[in-house]
Design an enzyme around this catalytic site. Structure first.
Site, PDB file in Angstrom:
ATOM      1  N   ASP A   5      -1.340  -0.804   5.864  1.00 55.97           N
ATOM      2  CA  ASP A   5      -1.413  -0.032   7.323  1.00 55.97           C
ATOM      3  C   ASP A   5      -3.015   0.033   7.603  1.00 55.97           C
ATOM      4  O   ASP A   5      -3.102   0.546   8.810  1.00 55.97           O
ATOM      5  CB  ASP A   5      -0.703   1.073   7.251  1.00 55.97           C
ATOM      6  CG  ASP A   5      -1.524   2.295   6.698  1.00 55.97           C
ATOM      7  OD1 ASP A   5      -2.064   3.369   7.209  1.00 55.97           O
ATOM      8  OD2 ASP A   5      -1.948   1.970   5.270  1.00 55.97           O
TER       9      ASP A   5
ATOM     10  N   ASP B  84       1.068  -0.998  -0.044  1.00 58.32           N
ATOM     11  CA  ASP B  84      -0.146  -0.045   0.114  1.00 58.32           C
ATOM     12  C   ASP B  84       0.971   1.283   0.057  1.00 58.32           C
ATOM     13  O   ASP B  84       2.116   1.205   0.248  1.00 58.32           O
ATOM     14  CB  ASP B  84      -1.069  -0.089   1.234  1.00 58.32           C
ATOM     15  CG  ASP B  84      -1.856   1.169   1.372  1.00 58.32           C
ATOM     16  OD1 ASP B  84      -2.351   1.608   0.432  1.00 58.32           O
ATOM     17  OD2 ASP B  84      -1.801   1.826   2.348  1.00 58.32           O
ATOM     18  N   CYS B  85       0.381   2.409  -0.437  1.00 59.90           N
ATOM     19  CA  CYS B  85       1.266   3.674  -0.256  1.00 59.90           C
ATOM     20  C   CYS B  85       0.881   4.429   0.923  1.00 59.90           C
ATOM     21  O   CYS B  85       1.860   4.728   1.695  1.00 59.90           O
ATOM     22  CB  CYS B  85       0.733   4.359  -1.562  1.00 59.90           C
ATOM     23  SG  CYS B  85       1.898   5.892  -1.896  1.00 59.90           S
ATOM     24  N   ASP B  86      -0.345   5.140   1.132  1.00 60.91           N
ATOM     25  CA  ASP B  86      -0.582   5.962   2.116  1.00 60.91           C
ATOM     26  C   ASP B  86      -0.471   5.451   3.571  1.00 60.91           C
ATOM     27  O   ASP B  86      -1.457   4.427   3.417  1.00 60.91           O
ATOM     28  CB  ASP B  86      -1.849   6.768   1.738  1.00 60.91           C
ATOM     29  CG  ASP B  86      -1.740   7.662   0.602  1.00 60.91           C
ATOM     30  OD1 ASP B  86      -0.993   8.529   0.611  1.00 60.91           O
ATOM     31  OD2 ASP B  86      -2.554   7.531  -0.100  1.00 60.91           O
TER      32      ASP B  86
END
Length: 210
Positions: A164, A8-10
């Site tokens: 996250d 994932d990124c954010d």
């Protein structure tokens, strides 16, 4: 068997979630609606932006202007330029994980690319960026992860998801992939095979033990 790592990124690679929600606070303040960035972050982490705005506009009885999303994106891009940082320990972890990697995000591709560039992470992923806006599938739908795995040339069983937020964790779990939950806020995870960890220092050993 080589494993493919799907990040994932954010909130996983870049510490962007507070800034994204600050953008929401700024834009809704212009409509006379007072929101709290911390509360928004805890409630909506990992959600599709359209769903967040739909729920907030219904809650406060407002119709968002047609240019609201574009203006919001512009505000967030400015906040990224001035304040965005990588997640603590992520660069050291990525340095110890030389295998194939991709970013799989509910955010638009240009936002992902901006975030990676600002945080010095672009070279870890190259062009392996999968945006829900391009694919037309948003987490928690697991198909976003199965699409990315197939495009990377891997079976689901040979992929590890690093997330996250519970929305992304659900997507990874339901895609049949080993899912690692970077649980910064000590949330309860209902999926039994998901492995929870609290710092990126732990990530390389967790992955290498799979």
């Amino acid at each position: 068997m080589e494993q493919c790592l799907l990040f994932d990124c954010d909130g996983t690679l870049v510490d962007s979630e507070k800034l994204c929600n600050l953008g929401i606070v700024i834009k809704f303040d212009e409509l006379g609606i007072k929101l709290d960035a911390e509360q928004l972050m805890m409630k909506y982490r990992g959600w599709e932006l359209a769903a967040v705005f739909e729920q907030l506009s219904a809650e406060f009885g407002v119709t968002l202007p047609s240019d609201f999303v574009a203006e919001y994106r512009s505000v967030v891009a400015g906040l990224f330029d001035s304040e965005l940082q990588p997640i603590a320990g992520i660069k050291a972890a990525l340095d110890l994980l030389p295998g194939p990697k991709a970013v799989v995000s509910n955010g638009p591709a240009d936002k992902i690319k901006q975030a990676l560039a600002l945080c010095g992470l672009t070279h870890y992923f190259g062009s392996n960026i999968y945006s829900a806006y391009d694919i037309g599938i948003w987490k928690p739908d697991p198909a976003i992860y199965t699409f990315a795995a197939k495009d990377m040339g891997f079976d689901s069983k040979d992929c590890i998801v690093i997330e996250d937020g519970l929305v992304g964790v659900e997507a990874g779990y339901k895609a049949g992939m080993q899912t690692l939950f970077y649980n910064r806020f000590n949330q309860t995870c209902a999926f039994p095979s998901v492995i929870t960890f609290n710092t990126m220092d732990e990530l390389p050993e967790l992955i290498n033990s799979q």
